[in-house]
Write a protein that holds these residues in place. Structure first.
Motif, PDB file in Angstrom:
ATOM      1  N   PRO A  50       3.844   9.129  -4.664  1.00  0.00           N
ATOM      2  CA  PRO A  50       3.249   7.911  -5.231  1.00  0.00           C
ATOM      3  C   PRO A  50       3.075   8.078  -6.743  1.00  0.00           C
ATOM      4  O   PRO A  50       2.802   9.181  -7.232  1.00  0.00           O
ATOM      5  CB  PRO A  50       1.888   7.829  -4.537  1.00  0.00           C
ATOM      6  CG  PRO A  50       2.035   8.638  -3.296  1.00  0.00           C
ATOM      7  CD  PRO A  50       2.985   9.740  -3.632  1.00  0.00           C
ATOM      8  N   TRP A  85      -5.415   9.132   1.435  1.00  0.00           N
ATOM      9  CA  TRP A  85      -4.673   7.884   1.231  1.00  0.00           C
ATOM     10  C   TRP A  85      -5.170   6.795   2.174  1.00  0.00           C
ATOM     11  O   TRP A  85      -5.127   5.606   1.849  1.00  0.00           O
ATOM     12  CB  TRP A  85      -3.176   8.100   1.429  1.00  0.00           C
ATOM     13  CG  TRP A  85      -2.524   8.905   0.344  1.00  0.00           C
ATOM     14  CD1 TRP A  85      -1.702   9.974   0.501  1.00  0.00           C
ATOM     15  CD2 TRP A  85      -2.620   8.703  -1.080  1.00  0.00           C
ATOM     16  NE1 TRP A  85      -1.284  10.461  -0.720  1.00  0.00           N
ATOM     17  CE2 TRP A  85      -1.842   9.697  -1.708  1.00  0.00           C
ATOM     18  CE3 TRP A  85      -3.315   7.798  -1.879  1.00  0.00           C
ATOM     19  CZ2 TRP A  85      -1.717   9.799  -3.090  1.00  0.00           C
ATOM     20  CZ3 TRP A  85      -3.195   7.891  -3.268  1.00  0.00           C
ATOM     21  CH2 TRP A  85      -2.404   8.894  -3.846  1.00  0.00           C
ATOM     22  N   LYS A 143      10.636   8.386 -10.390  1.00  0.00           N
ATOM     23  CA  LYS A 143      11.114   7.805  -9.137  1.00  0.00           C
ATOM     24  C   LYS A 143      12.512   8.307  -8.758  1.00  0.00           C
ATOM     25  O   LYS A 143      12.849   8.387  -7.578  1.00  0.00           O
ATOM     26  CB  LYS A 143      11.093   6.279  -9.231  1.00  0.00           C
ATOM     27  CG  LYS A 143       9.696   5.676  -9.069  1.00  0.00           C
ATOM     28  CD  LYS A 143       9.735   4.179  -9.168  1.00  0.00           C
ATOM     29  CE  LYS A 143       8.459   3.582  -8.627  1.00  0.00           C
ATOM     30  NZ  LYS A 143       8.330   3.681  -7.161  1.00  0.00           N
ATOM     31  N   MET A 147       0.847  -1.198   0.000  1.00  0.00           N
ATOM     32  CA  MET A 147       0.000   0.000   0.000  1.00  0.00           C
ATOM     33  C   MET A 147       0.881   1.246   0.000  1.00  0.00           C
ATOM     34  O   MET A 147       2.030   1.211   0.434  1.00  0.00           O
ATOM     35  CB  MET A 147      -0.918  -0.017   1.215  1.00  0.00           C
ATOM     36  CG  MET A 147      -2.077   0.942   1.105  1.00  0.00           C
ATOM     37  SD  MET A 147      -3.141   0.577  -0.314  1.00  0.00           S
ATOM     38  CE  MET A 147      -3.777  -1.011   0.151  1.00  0.00           C
ATOM     39  N   ILE A 148       0.286   2.339  -0.462  1.00  0.00           N
ATOM     40  CA  ILE A 148       1.033   3.583  -0.586  1.00  0.00           C
ATOM     41  C   ILE A 148       1.511   4.064   0.781  1.00  0.00           C
ATOM     42  O   ILE A 148       0.746   4.136   1.742  1.00  0.00           O
ATOM     43  CB  ILE A 148       0.147   4.658  -1.243  1.00  0.00           C
ATOM     44  CG1 ILE A 148      -0.110   4.284  -2.708  1.00  0.00           C
ATOM     45  CG2 ILE A 148       0.788   6.031  -1.159  1.00  0.00           C
ATOM     46  CD1 ILE A 148      -1.107   5.175  -3.387  1.00  0.00           C
ATOM     47  N   GLN A 149       2.791   4.344   0.848  1.00  0.00           N
ATOM     48  CA  GLN A 149       3.388   4.912   2.057  1.00  0.00           C
ATOM     49  C   GLN A 149       3.765   6.362   1.753  1.00  0.00           C
ATOM     50  O   GLN A 149       4.670   6.631   0.991  1.00  0.00           O
ATOM     51  CB  GLN A 149       4.631   4.121   2.460  1.00  0.00           C
ATOM     52  CG  GLN A 149       4.356   2.648   2.753  1.00  0.00           C
ATOM     53  CD  GLN A 149       3.456   2.444   3.956  1.00  0.00           C
ATOM     54  OE1 GLN A 149       3.598   3.136   4.961  1.00  0.00           O
ATOM     55  NE2 GLN A 149       2.534   1.506   3.855  1.00  0.00           N
ATOM     56  N   THR A 150       3.039   7.290   2.314  1.00  0.00           N
ATOM     57  CA  THR A 150       3.306   8.690   2.019  1.00  0.00           C
ATOM     58  C   THR A 150       2.903   9.531   3.225  1.00  0.00           C
ATOM     59  O   THR A 150       2.568   9.012   4.289  1.00  0.00           O
ATOM     60  CB  THR A 150       2.558   9.124   0.737  1.00  0.00           C
ATOM     61  OG1 THR A 150       2.975  10.454   0.393  1.00  0.00           O
ATOM     62  CG2 THR A 150       1.065   9.086   0.909  1.00  0.00           C
ATOM     63  N   LEU A 194       0.615  13.440  -5.784  1.00  0.00           N
ATOM     64  CA  LEU A 194       0.956  12.207  -6.473  1.00  0.00           C
ATOM     65  C   LEU A 194       1.303  12.526  -7.916  1.00  0.00           C
ATOM     66  O   LEU A 194       1.066  13.641  -8.402  1.00  0.00           O
ATOM     67  CB  LEU A 194      -0.182  11.182  -6.426  1.00  0.00           C
ATOM     68  CG  LEU A 194      -1.434  11.450  -7.300  1.00  0.00           C
ATOM     69  CD1 LEU A 194      -2.073  10.146  -7.717  1.00  0.00           C
ATOM     70  CD2 LEU A 194      -2.435  12.315  -6.548  1.00  0.00           C
ATOM     71  N   LEU A 253      -1.473  -5.093  -7.815  1.00  0.00           N
ATOM     72  CA  LEU A 253      -1.505  -3.689  -7.424  1.00  0.00           C
ATOM     73  C   LEU A 253      -2.919  -3.114  -7.562  1.00  0.00           C
ATOM     74  O   LEU A 253      -3.749  -3.650  -8.309  1.00  0.00           O
ATOM     75  CB  LEU A 253      -0.545  -2.881  -8.291  1.00  0.00           C
ATOM     76  CG  LEU A 253       0.943  -3.177  -8.124  1.00  0.00           C
ATOM     77  CD1 LEU A 253       1.759  -2.375  -9.132  1.00  0.00           C
ATOM     78  CD2 LEU A 253       1.411  -2.878  -6.702  1.00  0.00           C
ATOM     79  N   ASP A 306       2.582   2.501  -7.831  1.00  0.00           N
ATOM     80  CA  ASP A 306       1.624   2.316  -6.747  1.00  0.00           C
ATOM     81  C   ASP A 306       0.247   1.901  -7.226  1.00  0.00           C
ATOM     82  O   ASP A 306      -0.537   1.349  -6.442  1.00  0.00           O
ATOM     83  CB  ASP A 306       1.527   3.613  -5.941  1.00  0.00           C
ATOM     84  CG  ASP A 306       2.860   3.952  -5.283  1.00  0.00           C
ATOM     85  OD1 ASP A 306       3.192   3.306  -4.280  1.00  0.00           O
ATOM     86  OD2 ASP A 306       3.581   4.826  -5.810  1.00  0.00           O
ATOM     87  N   ALA A 307      -0.072   2.156  -8.490  1.00  0.00           N
ATOM     88  CA  ALA A 307      -1.346   1.723  -9.067  1.00  0.00           C
ATOM     89  C   ALA A 307      -1.179   1.672 -10.580  1.00  0.00           C
ATOM     90  O   ALA A 307      -0.392   2.434 -11.155  1.00  0.00           O
ATOM     91  CB  ALA A 307      -2.487   2.664  -8.687  1.00  0.00           C
TER      92      ALA A 307
END
Length: 799
Positions: free
Chosen positions: A173, A10, A167, A1-4, A147, A231, A205-206
Motif C-alpha cells: 500500500p 489494516w 507501484k 480500501m486497502i487490499q493487502t 507499507l 480516499l 491508498d491514502a
C-alpha cells in the motif's frame, strides 16, 4: 480500501484512528547526530539508538513506525553507503522494535524527496527519479516493510515519479503526502485540489499533508483536501513553528495543544494521524490518549470529472468547456512546418494565445510521419507546461506515444482517445488505469461510425462497460458523439445533436470536434458557430474548437449569458467592454510580432531573443534593458507573488529574459559597448549537511535574470567556506538555504561566523523549516518566503 496481506491493523483502518510515530531527526540530534551528519547512516553505525526511538514511540501508542529511510535512495546517498544495506538495516531495526513491543504495529518504508528539481525545471530526468524511488521501494518490501509512506514532496511531478516507481516495483500500500504552505500551495505552484486529483487518479491508498506547518495551520487546509478526494486522509504536522532557545532549535506546540489540534483534524476527516518535525513520544502519547476513542468520518463519494495541470483543475459539468484545437497539424501548414523545423516556440505561442482567448484545455497532437512523434510529444508537453497552467489533452493514435506522454505529464490529462474497437480499448485503458486520465470515447467501432444516434449510444455503452472492467469509473469518460460534415449527409448534424441530447439526459459528459461539420463548405465559421450553439443547447459538455475564432467565441459567450451560466453576465461584460472591436489576431497571425516584454511575460525564449536583437538595432542596449526587459520581469514577479503565475512559468520567463540578455550582450560586444549591467554580487549556499538545493537554485536563476552576479557555492557548504567567499569578494549580500531541521544549526553557525568576520554583509535566509521569527532568532537580516522576495530584498540592498 486497502487490499493487502493479513496484518490485523489494516482491518482497523476506517473504524478507529490509527497513529503514526513522530519526528526522527529531532530525537537523533538529541542523541548526538551532528548538524551535518546523514541520519540514514546511523542505521549501520548506531542501530541501538534507532531501536530505542522506535520502542519509545511504540510505548507511546503509535500503530505505524516510519523506518529511518527518508533519504535512503541512490540519488541522495550518492555513494556514501550501499542503498540496499542502509534500507535493510532500517527495516530490520523497526521490525524488531515492533515485534518486541507486544502488540501489532506496522512498519512503513519512508520515502522522501531527492532534493532535486525534475526536468524541465531542473536537471533530474523523470525516469531516473522513478527508478531510484522504485529501487528503494523494492528493497523495502523485500526487507519486510508493511507499507510505503512517501512524504514531504513539494513538487507533484516528483511525487508522480515516486508513486509510479513504487507501484512498478512493489505491491505494498502507498500513502502519499505533500508539503504545503499556509495558503495551500506547493513550492512549484500546485495547490491542494491539483495534487489531490493527481494522487487519486494514480491510485494511492491514502493522501496526506505533512511538515512545513503546525497542526493549527493544517486544520484549516484539511477541508479542502477532503473536498477533492474520496480516499482516506492522514496528517503529520510539525510541533508548531521553530524557535531558538538556549542555542537550540525548539518547537512551540507542546503535547496538550498538539493533541487537541489532532483531535480537530480527525473531526475534519483524517483517519490516520502522527507527527513530523519537533514532535516526540510525549506528543504521540498525548495524541493517542485524547484521540483514540474519537469516531471517524465516513469517506465521501466524489463524482467530479476533473482534469488538471500541475497547478489547476478543470471540472466538467458546471459550464461547457473549450478545448483549444490549434496545436494539431491536421490542415495547418504552418504548424506542420514548425514541427518539421523543431520550432517549439511556434507551438508555445499557439498555446499562450489560445489561453488568452478563453480555452480551458489545450489539445496537443504532434503526429507527422516524418518526425519522431514520441520524442516530440514529450518535449512539447514539458515546454507547454512551462508556459501555461491549462490542463492538456493528449491526442495521439499511438499507444506507445500515449504511454510516454501520460507517464511524464504533470497532472491528470484528457486522453484523446479510445473508441469501440476491442484492440484500441485494451491498449488504452491499461494506460489510463496506471497513469490516470479522463478519456474521450469516440462512438465508432470495427464497423465504422453508425448513422443513427441509437448505434452511437450502443458503442458508448460498450466502451463504458469495458472501462469499468479495468476499474475506470464512468465519471472518467467523456463520450464524443462525432461530428460529420453536413455537405455529404443532410442528417449528419441532427444525428450528432440527438446523440448529445440523449447522453446528456443519462448524465454522461460529451465532447465534439465542432469544425468538422462545415468541411467542404465556404464561410465555414458561420456554420460552425451556429452548430456550436445548437450543440450547447443539447447539453454539450466540451467542444474541441478554435478559441481564436471571433464567431465561435461570440456564440459561446452569448450562450453562457443567455442561459444564466454567466453570473450577472460578468464574463460577457468583461470581454466586450474591454474589447469593443473584433477579437485580437492570434499570436502567429501573419505580420504580427511579439514584443520583447510580451515574450518575457509569456516565457517564449526564441521570441525574446529575436525581439531583443531587433530592439537593440533601434536603441542602446541599456535602454532596452531599462525600458522593456526590467519592467517585464517586474510584471512577472508581481504576477508570481499574487498567484497569477506559477513557478514553471516564472522560470520560463527567467529563461526568456536570459535569452534576451544574450542577444543584448552580443550586440554590445559587436559594437564595443562595455557598459556594466550587473547590479552586484551575491553569495548563495545550501548549508552544511543539507543536500536539498531546489530552492537555492530557483533563487539563483531569478537573481541572475535581474542582473545580479551570483557566486553559487552549491549544497552541503561548511560555514567557513561561506565566510571565505564573502570576505574574498567583499560581498554585500549572502543567501543561505536549509530544508532539513537537522541542518538549521549549521545555518545559525554560518550566520554567527559571518557576523564575526564579515559584519558588512547582509544575510537573507529561506527554506521549508524556517519562518520570519526563527530567522530573527538566528540573527539573519531577512527571511524570504520565496524566490521573488529574495530578489526584492537584493534590490533594496544594491539600490
Amino acid at each position: 480500501m486497502i487490499q493487502t496481506s493479513a496484518h490485523p491493523l489494516w482491518e482497523k483502518l476506517g473504524k478507529v484512528p490509527l497513529f503514526i510515530d513522530g519526528a526522527m531527526g529531532t530525537l537523533l540530534q538529541e542523541n548526538g547526530l551532528g548538524a551535518g551528519d546523514i541520519p540514514e547512516l546511523w542505521n549501520l553505525s548506531r542501530p541501538e539508538v534507532l531501536y530505542q526511538i522506535h520502542s519509545d514511540y511504540l510505548k507511546a501508542g503509535c500503530d505505524i513506525l516510519e523506518a529511518n529511510t527518508f533519504g535512503a535512495n541512490r540519488i541522495k546517498l550518492h555513494g556514501m553507503a550501499d542503498t540496499e544495506e542502509v534500507i535493510r538495516a532500517a527495516i530490520s531495526i523497526a521490525k524488531k522494535a515492533a515485534s518486541d513491543c507486544g502488540r501489532p504495529a506496522l512498519v512503513a518504508m519512508d520515502i522522501g524527496p531527492t532534493g532535486k528539481l525534475l526536468k524541465p525545471m531542473g536537471e533530474l530526468p523523470f525516469d531516473e527519479a522513478a527508478a531510484a524511488f522504485g529501487e528503494a521501494a523494492r528493497i523495502g518490501q523485500e526487507s519486510g516493510a508493511d507499507l510505503i509512506l512517501i512524504e514531504t514532496m513539494s513538487d507533484t511531478l516528483e511525487m508522480k515519479a515516486a508513486v509510479i516507481g513504487c507501484k512498478e516495483n512493489s505491491t505494498l500500500p502507498v500513502f502519499a503526502s505533500m508539503i504545503f504552505d499556509e495558503k495551500g500551495k506547493l513550492l512549484t505552484g500546485g495547490d491542494i485540489a491539483a495534487a489531490a486529483a493527481l494522487l487519486t487518479q494514480l491510485g494511492v491508498d491514502a493522501i496526506g499533508i505533512n511538515c512545513g506547518l503546525g497542526p493549527e495551520q493544517m486544520v484549516k487546509l484539511l477541508p479542502t483536501l477532503r473536498a477533492h478526494t474520496d480516499l482516506p486522509l492522514f496528517v503529520n504536522p510539525n510541533a508548531g513553528l521553530p524557535r531558538r532557545m538556549g542555542g537550540k532549535t525548539v518547537y512551540d506546540v507542546f503535547p496538550p495543544r498538539f493533541a487537541a489540534c489532532m483531535a480537530d483534524l480527525i473531526r475534519e476527516g483524517a483517519w490516520v494521524v502522527g507527527g513530523c518535525c519537533g514532535t516526540t513520544p510525549a506528543h504521540i502519547r498525548e495524541m493517542v490518549r485524547v484521540c483514540s476513542s474519537l469516531p471517524l468520518s465516513p469517506l465521501p463519494q466524489n463524482n467530479e470529472t476533473i482534469v488538471s495541470s500541475y497547478a489547476k483543475t478543470v471540472s466538467f459539468g458546471a459550464v461547457p468547456l473549450l478545448i483549444g484545437e490549434r496545436i494539431n497539424p491536421t490542415g495547418k501548414k504552418k504548424l506542420k512546418q514548425a514541427l518539421r523545423d523543431h520550432d517549439i516556440d511556434y507551438l508555445l505561442r499557439e498555446a499562450v494565445t489560445q489561453q488568452e482567448n478563453g480555452a480551458d484545455i489545450l489539445d496537443v497532437n504532434v503526429g507527422l510521419p516524418e518526425i519522431d512523434e514520441k520524442a516530440t510529444m514529450c518535449e512539447v508537453i514539458d515546454q507547454l507546461q512551462s508556459v501555461t497552467d491549462l490542463p492538456l489533452q493528449i491526442d495521439t493514435s499511438s499507444p506507445e506515444v500515449m504511454e510516454a506522454a501520460l507517464r511524464r505529464y504533470n497532472g491528470v490529462a484528457l486522453v484523446n482517445s479510445v473508441n469501440g474497437k476491442e484492440e484500441v480499448m485494451h491498449a488504452i485503458f491499461p494506460l489510463v488505469k496506471k497513469y490516470g486520465g479522463v478519456v474521450i470515447a469516440l462512438t465508432l467501432d470495427e464497423e465504422g461510425i453508425p448513422e443513427t444516434a441509437e448505434g452511437r449510444l450502443r458503442i458508448a455503452e460498450k466502451i463504458l462497460k469495458t472501462a469499468d472492467s479495468y476499474g475506470i469509473p464512468r465519471k472518467n469518460l467523456v463520450v464524443d458523439a462525432l461530428t460529420m460534415t453536413i455537405s455529404t449527409g443532410k442528417e449528419a448534424a441532427n444525428v450528432t445533436l440527438e446523440t448529445i441530447s440523449r447522453l446528456h439526459k443519462q448524465g454522461i459528459y460529451t465532447s465534439l470536434g465542432v469544425s468538422n461539420v462545415s468541411f467542404g463548405l465556404p464561410q465555414r465559421e458561420i456554420i460552425n458557430s451556429m452548430f456550436f450553439t445548437m450543440a450547447l443547447q443539447n447539453g454539450l459538455s466540451a467542444a474541441i474548437m478554435n478559441p481564436n475564432s471571433a464567431g465561435m467565441m461570440n456564440a459561446y459567450r452569448s450562450y453562457l449569458a443567455l442561459t444564466g451560466l454567466d453570473e450577472n453576465c460578468s464574463r460577457y461584460i468583461a470581454h466586450y467592454s474591454a474589447v469593443p472591436t473584433a477579437a485580437p489576431a492570434p499570436a502567429n497571425a501573419p505580420g504580427k510580432e511579439i514584443s520583447l516584454a510580451q515574450s518575457i511575460i509569456r516565457g517564449l525564449k526564441e521570441s525574446a531573443y529575436a525581439a531583443a536583437a531587433a530592439d537593440v538595432k533601434e536603441k542602446p542596449a541599456l535602454d532596452v534593458i531599462r525600458e522593456e526587459l526590467v519592467p517585464a520581469l517586474d510584471t512577472v514577479g508581481k504576477d508570481y507573488e499574487t498567484g497569477k503565475l506559477y513557478l514553471p512559468q516564472l522560470l520560463m520567463s527567467a529563461e526568456a529574459a536570459k535569452a534576451a540578455f544574450e542577444a543584448l550582450k552580443n550586440a554590445m560586444q559587436a559594437s564595443g559597448d562595455t557598459a556594466q549591467v550587473e547590479k552586484g554580487t551575491i553569495v548563495l549556499a545550501t548549508v552544511q549537511g543539507d543536500i536539498h538545493d531546489i530552492g537555492k537554485n530557483i533563487v539563483k536563476v531569478l537573481l541572475q535574470n535581474y542582473s545580479f552576479h551570483v557566486l553559487d557555492l552549491g549544497k552541503d557548504v561548511p560555514p567557513q567556506t561561506v565566510v571565505d567567499a564573502v570576505v574574498q569578494n567583499h560581498v554585500q549580500l549572502c543567501g543561505l538555504s536549509a530544508l532539513m531541521t537537522t541542518t538549521v544549526e549549521n545555518m545559525a553557525r554560518t550566520i554567527e561566523l559571518l557576523h564575526e568576520q564579515a559584519p558588512w554583509c547582509k544575510i537573507v535566509v529561506g527554506g521549508a523549516v524556517l519562518n520570519a521569527e526563527y530567522a530573527a532568532m538566528i540573527h539573519a537580516d531577512h527571511y524570504a518566503k520565496d524566490a521573488m522576495e529574495t530578489v526584492r530584498y537584493a534590490e533594496t540592498i544594491f539600490s
